[in-house]
Motif scaffolding. Structure first.
Motif, PDB file in Angstrom:
ATOM      1  N   PRO A 219     124.702  62.819  38.290  1.00  0.00           N
ATOM      2  CA  PRO A 219     124.046  63.330  39.260  1.00  0.00           C
ATOM      3  C   PRO A 219     123.767  62.785  40.726  1.00  0.00           C
TER       4      PRO A 219
ATOM      5  N   ALA B 113     126.546  63.692  42.568  1.00  0.00           N
ATOM      6  CA  ALA B 113     126.333  64.978  42.959  1.00  0.00           C
ATOM      7  C   ALA B 113     125.181  64.906  44.180  1.00  0.00           C
ATOM      8  N   PHE B 114     124.231  64.011  43.969  1.00  0.00           N
ATOM      9  CA  PHE B 114     123.312  63.793  45.112  1.00  0.00           C
ATOM     10  C   PHE B 114     123.929  63.318  46.299  1.00  0.00           C
TER      11      PHE B 114
ATOM     12  N   PHE C 207     119.141  67.007  42.547  1.00  0.00           N
ATOM     13  CA  PHE C 207     119.962  66.177  41.812  1.00  0.00           C
ATOM     14  C   PHE C 207     119.377  64.470  41.660  1.00  0.00           C
TER      15      PHE C 207
ATOM     16  N   VAL D  39     116.958  64.431  38.646  1.00  0.00           N
ATOM     17  CA  VAL D  39     117.629  63.909  37.173  1.00  0.00           C
ATOM     18  C   VAL D  39     118.092  62.487  37.297  1.00  0.00           C
ATOM     19  N   LYS D  40     118.738  62.222  38.539  1.00  0.00           N
ATOM     20  CA  LYS D  40     119.404  61.009  38.683  1.00  0.00           C
ATOM     21  C   LYS D  40     118.295  59.837  38.380  1.00  0.00           C
TER      22      LYS D  40
ATOM     23  N   LEU E 167     123.724  65.945  33.331  1.00  0.00           N
ATOM     24  CA  LEU E 167     123.162  66.691  34.673  1.00  0.00           C
ATOM     25  C   LEU E 167     122.800  67.960  34.350  1.00  0.00           C
TER      26      LEU E 167
ATOM     27  N   LEU F  30     118.847  69.405  34.774  1.00  0.00           N
ATOM     28  CA  LEU F  30     118.322  70.540  35.655  1.00  0.00           C
ATOM     29  C   LEU F  30     117.791  71.573  35.028  1.00  0.00           C
TER      30      LEU F  30
END
Length: 317
Positions: free
Chosen positions: A96, A99-100, A151, A154-155, A177, A181
């Motif tokens: 994540p 992704a972020f 993101f 979740v991180k 991840l 979500l």
């Protein structure tokens, strides 16, 4: 064939249409380069981000001396996480986080550089006007924070999940991840839980980082103290990281608390979080994990801005 197809279509366009096409491709590259640079830096800085998150959650809403200290310092945190959770524990939340970085920073850096390229941040002398750079950085950061919030949520929750013997803060049990979500989507907070804190955090951090980096790069370059372009970028990044740590840490602590809580368990909103931290932890509470934050954001800022600057030279030749 695709190259021949593009050339054939360009030959059918008017000069104005060709210019629009070239500008569109240029803008797309800025967004791509921004995401690529920050995700590359994230591979190296994520362990420091895990440590920073644990420090910021340690002693949540408790006064100093009223709680057991799980992590004494940065090195102690590294050793304990590696011992109790394995080396992979230091890379918790990496997916994540990547992704972020890709989503948020491709938007943030892409918009910022597009604004710079437009020339609206320049003053009458042709130099960059610092107040305009701040506004450009704040606006681009706000846009990036909005699209990247799910993101980041979740991180933080995956990075805080720890072995019970060294756990701090509320513990979420996400397997990855997608699972995170889904859990966030089903909860009352939704995917944008803590959005207000994310907007404040990234707006302040982005405005400070991008404006100071651009300004220091211009000042150091004109001074002639450092000759190589790479050296100028590294020095500018180091100066920028100090400024970011000073201005962003309180907002970062609030964002971590808002994202990690079970919705509504501790805080009803961004302002409520600020008030409760001040009431129970004092001013010190807003600067928990400052050194961890600097050691995380310092290398990350240096890597991000150096790689970003280098990628721009490669891809925009």
């Amino acid at each position: 064939r695709s190259h021949y197809f593009i050339q054939s279509n360009l030959s059918l366009m008017t000069e104005k249409e060709v210019n629009r096409f070239v500008h569109a491709v240029s803008y797309s590259k800025e967004f791509f380069i921004g995401g690529l640079a920050t995700s590359t830096a994230c591979l190296f800085s994520n362990p420091l981000d895990v440590v920073k998150t644990r420090f910021q959650l340690q002693g949540e809403l408790q006064s100093r001396g009223a709680y057991d200290i799980k992590y004494k310092n940065i090195f102690d945190a590294f050793l304990k996480i590696a011992h109790h959770e394995g080396i992979t524990g230091l890379q918790k939340g990496l997916v994540p986080a990547l992704a972020f970085q890709i989503v948020m920073n491709s938007t943030r850096l892409g918009i910022y550089q597009t604004i710079i390229n437009s020339g609206i941040t320049k003053n009458e002398d042709g130099g960059e006007a610092f107040p305009r750079l701040l506004i450009a950085g704040a606006f681009s950061g706000c846009c990036g924070a909005f699209v990247g919030t799910p993101f980041y949520l979740v991180k933080v929750q995956m990075q805080s999940a720890a072995n019970p013997s060294i756990a701090v803060g509320y513990q979420h049990k996400h397997s990855g991840l997608i699972a995170g979500l889904r859990a966030a989507h089903k909860s009352q907070g939704g995917l944008f839980q803590g959005l207000s804190s994310a907007l404040a955090r990234t707006t302040v951090g982005s405005a400070t980082q991008l404006a100071t980096f651009t300004s220091f790069k211009q000042i150091i370059g004109k001074s002639g103290l450092i000759k190589s372009d790479f050296g100028i970028v590294c020095a500018s990044s180091m100066c920028s990281s100090v400024a970011v740590t000073c201005t962003m840490t309180p907002f970062d602590v609030v964002a971590t608390r808002m994202f990690n809580q079970k919705h509504g368990l501790y805080y009803d909103g961004w302002w409520d979080c600020i008030c409760k931290i001040f009431k129970h932890e004092g001013v010190y509470g807003f600067y928990k994990g400052t050194f961890a934050h600097f050691f995380r954001i310092g290398p990350h800022t240096i890597l991000t801005l150096t790689i970003w600057d280098q990628y721009r030279k490669w891809f925009l030749k």
